[in-house]
Design an enzyme around this catalytic site. Sequence first.
Site, short mmCIF file in Angstrom:
data_model
loop_
_atom_site.label_atom_id
_atom_site.label_comp_id
_atom_site.label_asym_id
_atom_site.label_seq_id
_atom_site.Cartn_x
_atom_site.Cartn_y
_atom_site.Cartn_z
N TYR A 130 75.77 16.25 67.33
CA TYR A 130 75.56 15.65 65.99
C TYR A 130 76.61 14.68 65.72
O TYR A 130 77.73 14.83 66.22
CB TYR A 130 76.17 16.99 64.94
N GLU A 153 77.15 12.67 62.51
CA GLU A 153 77.03 11.86 61.11
C GLU A 153 78.29 10.84 61.10
O GLU A 153 79.23 11.08 61.36
CB GLU A 153 77.13 13.00 60.20
N ASP A 185 59.79 -7.45 57.61
CA ASP A 185 59.41 -6.48 58.47
C ASP A 185 58.60 -6.64 59.73
O ASP A 185 57.52 -6.98 59.79
CB ASP A 185 58.85 -5.29 57.70
N THR A 200 60.39 -1.45 63.74
CA THR A 200 60.28 -0.26 64.40
C THR A 200 60.76 -0.78 65.99
O THR A 200 60.96 -1.89 66.25
CB THR A 200 58.91 0.35 64.65
N LYS A 216 56.71 -0.65 69.23
CA LYS A 216 55.63 -1.35 69.39
C LYS A 216 55.53 -2.41 70.32
O LYS A 216 55.79 -2.09 71.74
CB LYS A 216 55.07 -1.82 68.15
N ARG A 219 60.25 5.77 69.76
CA ARG A 219 59.99 5.70 68.33
C ARG A 219 60.99 5.63 67.50
O ARG A 219 62.05 6.26 67.76
CB ARG A 219 58.97 6.85 67.93
N1 DSN Z 1 51.68 0.70 60.36
C1 DSN Z 1 51.34 1.74 61.43
C2 DSN Z 1 50.59 0.84 62.53
O1 DSN Z 1 50.89 -0.12 62.62
O2 DSN Z 1 49.87 1.78 63.44
C3 DSN Z 1 52.36 2.14 61.79
O3 DSN Z 1 53.04 2.50 60.77
#
Ligand code: DSN
Length: 422
Positions: A45, A47, A191, A217, A220, A226
């Site tokens: 933990y 925080e 984003d 993220t 990808k 993730r």
């Molecule tokens: N937007 C989704 C994707 O691109 O598959 C993930 O949140």
Amino acid sequence: MDTQIANLIASELERQRNGFELIASENFTSKQVLDAMGSCLTNKYAEGYPGKRYYGGCEVVDVIEQLAIDRVCALFGAEYANVQPHSGAQANAAVFLGLLNPGDAILGFELAHGGHLSHGSPVNFSGKVYDAHFYGVEEDSGIIDMDKVAEIAQKVRPKLIICGASAYSRDWDYIRFRQIADEVGAILLGDISHPAGLIAADLLNDPLPHCHIVTSTTHKTLRGPRGGIILMGKDFINPWGRTTKKGDPIMMSTILNSAVFPGMQGGPLEHVIAAKAVAFYEAAQDEYKKYASQVIKNAKSMATALVQKGYNIISGGTDNHLMLIDLRSKYPDVSGKEAENALVKAHITVNKNMVPFDSRTPLTTSGIRVGTAALTSRGLVEDDFEMIVDWIDYVIQNRNDETSIQVMQERVQQFMKNFPLY
Ligand code: DSN
């Protein structure tokens, strides 16, 4: 011993090894990223932030989290990073929480045109809590008309403008977005969840100098675990004139850190943060830059082959790792759902996707989305993607013939044996 879950994980590994993974938001991490994720760090933990925790025993995770921050800042040329968001949606939620009041106007890219749920969709918190407005693509070109974005922004006067998408195959004009944001006094959020890895490899426009805040993220094109991150090219004084008790200006980094913790999340996932740090290290290597460049070459090869076969790709091609295929021109009677189902039976994994101005519902759709990041990690090159297009077309044509689909499934499985995974 829990053999049930162990067996299911083994089945999933077989599925991943044997198929064509074309979901644009997926990738295959390195073994060392997986090892960090599956490490003892999950027990801790922590925080708070490095050096300022609410728990003892954080001396090791402090170093890990600081390394992740330093590495991602170096990778993107950022002055600030928060590596704690559990996902891209959580990163966006934290930015909204830090910047906006309920009911404030926001302007994002229409979900049905390729945007993301967390950019104001009415079924998501972002559309329920805030007054969401949208820009989209033009019906004839499939491309965003920046003059129209400016017009909508003037009308709506949003507090926040979001650029970025889940299914847009063209690069983003961050300079123009920033001009529009400045004209209406909005903060610009980029984003970059999908193209982050291609941006890190300097292959696409750089949002950091232009967007006030960037979220992403990490799993990808960036090929990490993730998770999510928040970046700023340059930390800036909050535009609302908020000050500390002493009267000092509050920097945006302070506002964003408080929005992530304690605003949005509790304990950070230090095992995931360690895996992010590994991925940021990997993305800084020359080998990764070659990978990212091959991702784009493969996507262009796939797009060309699809167009040659008579498929309509929204916007006519791709600048990045993905493309959105409108099936209606070639197969008006085949929905995205039917195509996805037939392809999945052949071990070709894609996702159905709404296309701009779709005549079908989100659960049926007229399109499918494909991306090249995952299969490029397996080692496939341009010619392989031309072949994949032939096989996709064969499956869609023969979607009702189980024998043909079975034959194709065996061919896919056999082919992928040439590209071992783990
Ligand atoms: N937007 C989704 C994707 O691109 O598959 C993930 O949140």
